[in-house]
Write a protein that holds these residues in place. Sequence first.
Motif, PDB file in Angstrom:
ATOM      1  N   GLY A 154      47.655  40.396  50.054  1.00  0.00           N
ATOM      2  CA  GLY A 154      48.706  39.678  49.372  1.00  0.00           C
ATOM      3  C   GLY A 154      48.243  39.203  48.005  1.00  0.00           C
ATOM      4  N   PHE A 155      49.182  39.068  47.079  1.00  0.00           N
ATOM      5  CA  PHE A 155      48.814  38.638  45.737  1.00  0.00           C
ATOM      6  C   PHE A 155      50.004  37.910  45.107  1.00  0.00           C
ATOM      7  CE2 PHE A 155      50.528  42.902  45.455  1.00  0.00           C
ATOM      8  CZ  PHE A 155      51.429  42.828  44.425  1.00  0.00           C
ATOM      9  N   LEU A 156      49.707  37.205  44.026  1.00  0.00           N
ATOM     10  CA  LEU A 156      50.715  36.468  43.284  1.00  0.00           C
ATOM     11  C   LEU A 156      50.686  36.916  41.829  1.00  0.00           C
ATOM     12  CD1 LEU A 156      49.887  32.881  44.629  1.00  0.00           C
ATOM     13  CD2 LEU A 156      51.756  34.368  45.396  1.00  0.00           C
ATOM     14  N   THR A 157      51.791  36.765  41.136  1.00  0.00           N
ATOM     15  CA  THR A 157      51.828  37.084  39.717  1.00  0.00           C
ATOM     16  C   THR A 157      52.166  35.825  38.933  1.00  0.00           C
ATOM     17  OG1 THR A 157      54.170  37.686  39.804  1.00  0.00           O
ATOM     18  CG2 THR A 157      52.567  39.450  40.140  1.00  0.00           C
ATOM     19  N   GLN A 158      51.439  35.614  37.880  1.00  0.00           N
ATOM     20  CA  GLN A 158      51.713  34.532  36.957  1.00  0.00           C
ATOM     21  C   GLN A 158      51.669  35.097  35.559  1.00  0.00           C
ATOM     22  OE1 GLN A 158      48.979  31.298  37.560  1.00  0.00           O
ATOM     23  NE2 GLN A 158      49.792  30.778  39.607  1.00  0.00           N
ATOM     24  N   GLN A 159      52.846  35.107  34.936  1.00  0.00           N
ATOM     25  CA  GLN A 159      52.989  35.763  33.629  1.00  0.00           C
ATOM     26  C   GLN A 159      52.503  37.217  33.758  1.00  0.00           C
ATOM     27  OE1 GLN A 159      50.910  33.160  30.913  1.00  0.00           O
ATOM     28  NE2 GLN A 159      52.499  31.590  31.021  1.00  0.00           N
ATOM     29  N   ASP A 160      51.486  37.600  32.987  1.00  0.00           N
ATOM     30  CA  ASP A 160      51.003  38.983  33.061  1.00  0.00           C
ATOM     31  C   ASP A 160      49.811  39.124  33.993  1.00  0.00           C
ATOM     32  OD1 ASP A 160      52.920  39.868  31.326  1.00  0.00           O
ATOM     33  OD2 ASP A 160      51.666  39.590  29.541  1.00  0.00           O
ATOM     34  N   LYS A 161      49.436  38.054  34.697  1.00  0.00           N
ATOM     35  CA  LYS A 161      48.272  38.100  35.555  1.00  0.00           C
ATOM     36  C   LYS A 161      48.663  38.393  36.994  1.00  0.00           C
ATOM     37  CE  LYS A 161      45.578  34.808  32.798  1.00  0.00           C
ATOM     38  NZ  LYS A 161      44.834  33.506  32.820  1.00  0.00           N
ATOM     39  N   VAL A 162      47.720  39.059  37.690  1.00  0.00           N
ATOM     40  CA  VAL A 162      47.865  39.289  39.120  1.00  0.00           C
ATOM     41  C   VAL A 162      46.716  38.554  39.789  1.00  0.00           C
ATOM     42  CG1 VAL A 162      47.996  41.006  40.943  1.00  0.00           C
ATOM     43  CG2 VAL A 162      48.876  41.550  38.690  1.00  0.00           C
ATOM     44  N   LEU A 163      47.016  37.690  40.758  1.00  0.00           N
ATOM     45  CA  LEU A 163      45.997  36.834  41.359  1.00  0.00           C
ATOM     46  C   LEU A 163      46.004  36.985  42.868  1.00  0.00           C
ATOM     47  CD1 LEU A 163      46.802  33.574  39.341  1.00  0.00           C
ATOM     48  CD2 LEU A 163      44.969  35.208  38.850  1.00  0.00           C
ATOM     49  N   CYS A 164      44.798  36.845  43.457  1.00  0.00           N
ATOM     50  CA  CYS A 164      44.716  36.827  44.928  1.00  0.00           C
ATOM     51  C   CYS A 164      45.282  35.506  45.415  1.00  0.00           C
ATOM     52  CB  CYS A 164      43.255  36.995  45.366  1.00  0.00           C
ATOM     53  SG  CYS A 164      42.158  35.651  44.887  1.00  0.00           S
ATOM     54  N   GLY A 165      45.443  35.398  46.746  1.00  0.00           N
ATOM     55  CA  GLY A 165      46.023  34.169  47.302  1.00  0.00           C
ATOM     56  C   GLY A 165      45.212  32.943  46.989  1.00  0.00           C
ATOM     57  N   ASN A 166      43.900  33.008  47.046  1.00  0.00           N
ATOM     58  CA  ASN A 166      43.037  31.833  46.779  1.00  0.00           C
ATOM     59  C   ASN A 166      43.173  31.398  45.326  1.00  0.00           C
ATOM     60  OD1 ASN A 166      42.100  31.817  49.408  1.00  0.00           O
ATOM     61  ND2 ASN A 166      40.316  33.161  48.927  1.00  0.00           N
ATOM     62  N   CYS A 167      43.065  32.359  44.400  1.00  0.00           N
ATOM     63  CA  CYS A 167      43.131  31.978  42.984  1.00  0.00           C
ATOM     64  C   CYS A 167      44.526  31.544  42.607  1.00  0.00           C
ATOM     65  CB  CYS A 167      42.700  33.152  42.120  1.00  0.00           C
ATOM     66  SG  CYS A 167      40.931  33.576  42.260  1.00  0.00           S
ATOM     67  N   GLY A 168      45.543  32.114  43.226  1.00  0.00           N
ATOM     68  CA  GLY A 168      46.906  31.736  42.893  1.00  0.00           C
ATOM     69  C   GLY A 168      47.259  30.354  43.387  1.00  0.00           C
TER      70      GLY A 168
END
Length: 280
Positions: free
Chosen positions: A263-277
């Motif tokens: 699973g992952f999250l997007t913030q603006q142009d970034k793609v982040l793992c669950g922990n970092c998101g």
Amino acid sequence: MASGQSNCFHCKDSLCGKRYIMKEENAFCVKCYDSLFANFCEKCHKAIECDSKDLAYKGCHWHETCFKCAQCHHSLVEKPFAAKDERLLCTTCYSNEYSSKCFHCKRTIMPGSRKMEFKGNCWHETCFVCQYCRQPLGMKPLITKDDDNYCVPCYEKQFAQYCYSCKKMITNGGVTYQDQPWHKECFLCTGCKKQLAEHQFMSKDEHPYCLECFRGHFAKKCVACTEPITALGGGKFISFEERQWHSDCFKCSQCTCSLVGKGFLTQQDKVLCGNCGSST
């Protein structure tokens, strides 16, 4: 007979009333002459006495009755013959054993007959014909298909394919693309025009392109490394919201751990793992 020749030169026996043979102005009785000067037969190894005919060939000697073909044993007296590996053979046996065999009829090509040679095989002139029209090929241009030879007009009539690009006949090899035949030298990249035969290529709108041109003109770029993404070579890619990544490049923008299958999250142009998101 002269008085000095009334006796055999070798055994000194009287020659009066007897047969004798002159040798270098000396007289010999038949017995002495044969023992001293007779040649020995190559076949039976017995002396060829003066009462027998001596047949000679290249320094060797035979009785007339021994001068025979080594294969069929027929007499060679006053007949043409050939020598092979110290054997004497009549022309028939020599041809059967050593002459070329016709590729078509499998029979011997006799000495003196015109022999046609092509691709390491031999034919009688009358056997070297077009498979379709049966006319002699001689020195005419020909095309071979499945071990059969054809004159050019018959080959074109029966089998020829014509290049999709130049419309000329394809006589050897070729490339098939989109169910159409091409000469190898005519099958070119639509972009840079280099030959594509025996090279990997890709298709766009039914036109072939080399990998470099396809990548440069049509392939989407990886968001992370900006290199073109293609499916060649078993490459995998990730697509999300009209953006693509090589699978090896699909990583968390912050901790760089792989996001493939996670699973992952997007913030603006970034793609982040669950922990970092969740920590932002």
